[in-house]
Design an enzyme around this catalytic site. Structure first.
Site, mmCIF file in Angstrom:
data_model
loop_
_atom_site.group_PDB
_atom_site.id
_atom_site.type_symbol
_atom_site.label_atom_id
_atom_site.label_comp_id
_atom_site.label_asym_id
_atom_site.label_seq_id
_atom_site.Cartn_x
_atom_site.Cartn_y
_atom_site.Cartn_z
ATOM 1 N N ALA A 46 -22.462 88.889 2.843
ATOM 2 C CA ALA A 46 -23.822 88.431 3.289
ATOM 3 C C ALA A 46 -24.049 88.504 5.006
ATOM 4 O O ALA A 46 -24.954 88.750 5.385
ATOM 5 C CB ALA A 46 -23.923 86.952 3.178
ATOM 6 N N PHE A 47 -22.866 88.375 5.507
ATOM 7 C CA PHE A 47 -22.855 88.614 6.972
ATOM 8 C C PHE A 47 -23.442 90.107 7.359
ATOM 9 O O PHE A 47 -23.940 90.186 8.205
ATOM 10 C CB PHE A 47 -21.239 88.752 7.543
ATOM 11 C CG PHE A 47 -21.267 88.766 9.238
ATOM 12 C CD1 PHE A 47 -21.640 87.573 9.657
ATOM 13 C CD2 PHE A 47 -20.946 89.644 9.861
ATOM 14 C CE1 PHE A 47 -21.330 87.448 11.184
ATOM 15 C CE2 PHE A 47 -20.825 89.728 10.969
ATOM 16 C CZ PHE A 47 -21.002 88.687 11.888
ATOM 17 N N GLU A 48 -23.363 91.261 6.729
ATOM 18 C CA GLU A 48 -23.605 92.414 6.743
ATOM 19 C C GLU A 48 -25.080 92.557 6.245
ATOM 20 O O GLU A 48 -25.868 93.649 6.959
ATOM 21 C CB GLU A 48 -22.939 93.635 6.092
ATOM 22 C CG GLU A 48 -21.580 93.752 6.733
ATOM 23 C CD GLU A 48 -20.503 92.456 6.436
ATOM 24 O OE1 GLU A 48 -20.596 92.100 5.425
ATOM 25 O OE2 GLU A 48 -19.561 92.331 7.310
ATOM 26 N N ILE B 147 -20.995 80.684 -1.910
ATOM 27 C CA ILE B 147 -20.604 79.422 -2.533
ATOM 28 C C ILE B 147 -19.533 78.653 -1.732
ATOM 29 O O ILE B 147 -18.364 79.353 -1.453
ATOM 30 C CB ILE B 147 -19.816 79.920 -3.758
ATOM 31 C CG1 ILE B 147 -20.984 80.741 -4.667
ATOM 32 C CG2 ILE B 147 -19.495 78.590 -4.651
ATOM 33 C CD1 ILE B 147 -20.230 81.442 -6.003
ATOM 34 N N ALA C 75 -15.722 78.236 -2.314
ATOM 35 C CA ALA C 75 -14.961 79.345 -2.283
ATOM 36 C C ALA C 75 -14.938 79.968 -0.732
ATOM 37 O O ALA C 75 -14.276 80.832 -0.680
ATOM 38 C CB ALA C 75 -14.982 80.402 -3.267
ATOM 39 N N THR C 76 -15.416 79.197 0.095
ATOM 40 C CA THR C 76 -15.684 79.718 1.391
ATOM 41 C C THR C 76 -15.574 78.994 2.737
ATOM 42 O O THR C 76 -16.505 78.071 2.844
ATOM 43 C CB THR C 76 -17.220 80.366 1.525
ATOM 44 O OG1 THR C 76 -17.667 80.903 0.153
ATOM 45 C CG2 THR C 76 -17.687 81.199 2.548
ATOM 46 N N HIS D 125 -15.763 79.397 5.583
ATOM 47 C CA HIS D 125 -16.702 79.796 6.598
ATOM 48 C C HIS D 125 -17.939 80.094 6.228
ATOM 49 O O HIS D 125 -18.724 80.538 6.702
ATOM 50 C CB HIS D 125 -16.085 80.803 7.740
ATOM 51 C CG HIS D 125 -15.943 82.039 6.919
ATOM 52 N ND1 HIS D 125 -15.192 82.182 5.610
ATOM 53 C CD2 HIS D 125 -15.910 83.569 7.253
ATOM 54 C CE1 HIS D 125 -14.939 83.553 5.092
ATOM 55 N NE2 HIS D 125 -15.393 84.242 6.278
ATOM 56 N N PHE E 222 -35.944 86.190 2.017
ATOM 57 C CA PHE E 222 -34.713 85.682 2.010
ATOM 58 C C PHE E 222 -34.272 85.205 0.522
ATOM 59 O O PHE E 222 -34.716 84.195 0.126
ATOM 60 C CB PHE E 222 -34.671 84.506 2.975
ATOM 61 C CG PHE E 222 -33.160 83.909 3.242
ATOM 62 C CD1 PHE E 222 -32.644 84.406 4.110
ATOM 63 C CD2 PHE E 222 -32.789 82.599 2.660
ATOM 64 C CE1 PHE E 222 -31.257 84.087 4.385
ATOM 65 C CE2 PHE E 222 -31.795 82.034 2.972
ATOM 66 C CZ PHE E 222 -30.712 82.773 3.767
HETATM 67 N N1 INI Z 1 -19.713 86.986 1.991
HETATM 68 C C1 INI Z 1 -20.691 86.519 1.072
HETATM 69 O O1 INI Z 1 -21.555 87.159 0.833
HETATM 70 N N2 INI Z 1 -20.297 85.198 0.289
HETATM 71 C C2 INI Z 1 -19.420 84.833 0.303
HETATM 72 O O2 INI Z 1 -19.321 83.648 -0.365
HETATM 73 C C3 INI Z 1 -18.395 85.077 1.394
HETATM 74 N N3 INI Z 1 -16.864 84.538 1.448
HETATM 75 O O3 INI Z 1 -16.572 83.526 0.704
HETATM 76 O O4 INI Z 1 -16.557 84.745 2.469
HETATM 77 C C4 INI Z 1 -18.589 86.202 2.083
HETATM 78 N N4 INI Z 1 -17.491 86.708 2.916
HETATM 79 C C5 INI Z 1 -17.618 88.127 3.435
HETATM 80 C C6 INI Z 1 -18.600 88.117 4.521
HETATM 81 O O5 INI Z 1 -19.896 88.077 4.310
HETATM 82 C C7 INI Z 1 -18.294 89.450 5.364
HETATM 83 O O6 INI Z 1 -18.454 90.697 4.512
HETATM 84 C C8 INI Z 1 -16.846 89.601 5.949
HETATM 85 O O7 INI Z 1 -16.651 88.634 6.477
HETATM 86 C C9 INI Z 1 -16.707 91.205 6.724
HETATM 87 O O8 INI Z 1 -17.540 91.072 7.905
#
Ligand code: INI
Length: 168
Positions: free
Chosen positions: A60-62, A86, A89-90, A92, A117
């Site tokens: 999701a960050f990307e 979720i 499980a996360t 951060h 969104f």
């Molecule tokens: N990315 C998600 O889309 N959902 C998640 O639950 C998640 N967790 O659990 O960490 C997650 N992490 C990855 C993040 O979005 C980046 O892809 C990663 O940090 C690399 O930049």
């Protein structure tokens, strides 16, 4: 009546628009279903297959980075953003959720291309799956429906002459 109780709202006409669907692969057991809901809605609304491009990102960050890059190509009238976080499980969770929401908002504002969104933020896997089912409550479908409406709105706002009066 609460949102989600009613049958699916009718979809607008998507036949004149091009869409990007940016999908995070993280939690793909949910995001695949969001993507399928979005693609089904676009097809049902008349979007041509060649007018819809699916763009995968790692998490999701990307999503905002890819959505912005897609918008800057000038090829799309609207961009559907799909992902799943979720909390259980996360560690951060909040950081990524905020980065995604703010990033998408900023990318839409700065590029002038509407972005919707469909990024789930839930406590559990079960809650996420509930929002990615086959019915009208699939959040990918909702995000696609909003993208069709926004593409249509932006097209009409950009039209050189518009009839006077109040728009609903
Ligand atoms: N990315 C998600 O889309 N959902 C998640 O639950 C998640 N967790 O659990 O960490 C997650 N992490 C990855 C993040 O979005 C980046 O892809 C990663 O940090 C690399 O930049």
């Amino acid at each position: 009546m609460r949102q989600g109780d009613e049958a699916a709202a009718p979809l607008g006409d998507a036949s004149r628009f091009r869409f990007a669907v940016v999908v995070s692969r993280f939690n793909a057991f949910v995001t695949d279903r969001l993507r399928d809901g979005a693609l089904a809605a676009l097809r049902e609304a008349g979007a041509r297959d060649e007018a819809v491009e699916v763009i995968d990102v790692p998490g999701a960050f990307e999503i905002p980075q890819a959505a912005r890059a897609a918008a800057e190509t000038g090829r799309f009238d609207a961009i559907v953003c799909l992902g799943c976080l979720i909390r259980g499980a996360t560690p951060h969770f909040e950081y990524i959720a905020l980065a995604a929401a703010h990033g998408i908002t900023a990318a839409a504002g700065e590029t002038g291309i509407p972005m919707t969104f469909g990024v789930l933020t839930t406590e559990t896997r079960e809650q996420a799956l509930e929002r990615a089912g086959d019915g009208p409550d699939n959040k990918g479908r909702e995000a696609a429906a909003a993208a069709i409406d926004m593409a249509s709105l932006f097209r009409s706002l950009a039209a050189p002459s518009r009839p006077p009066g109040i728009r609903a």
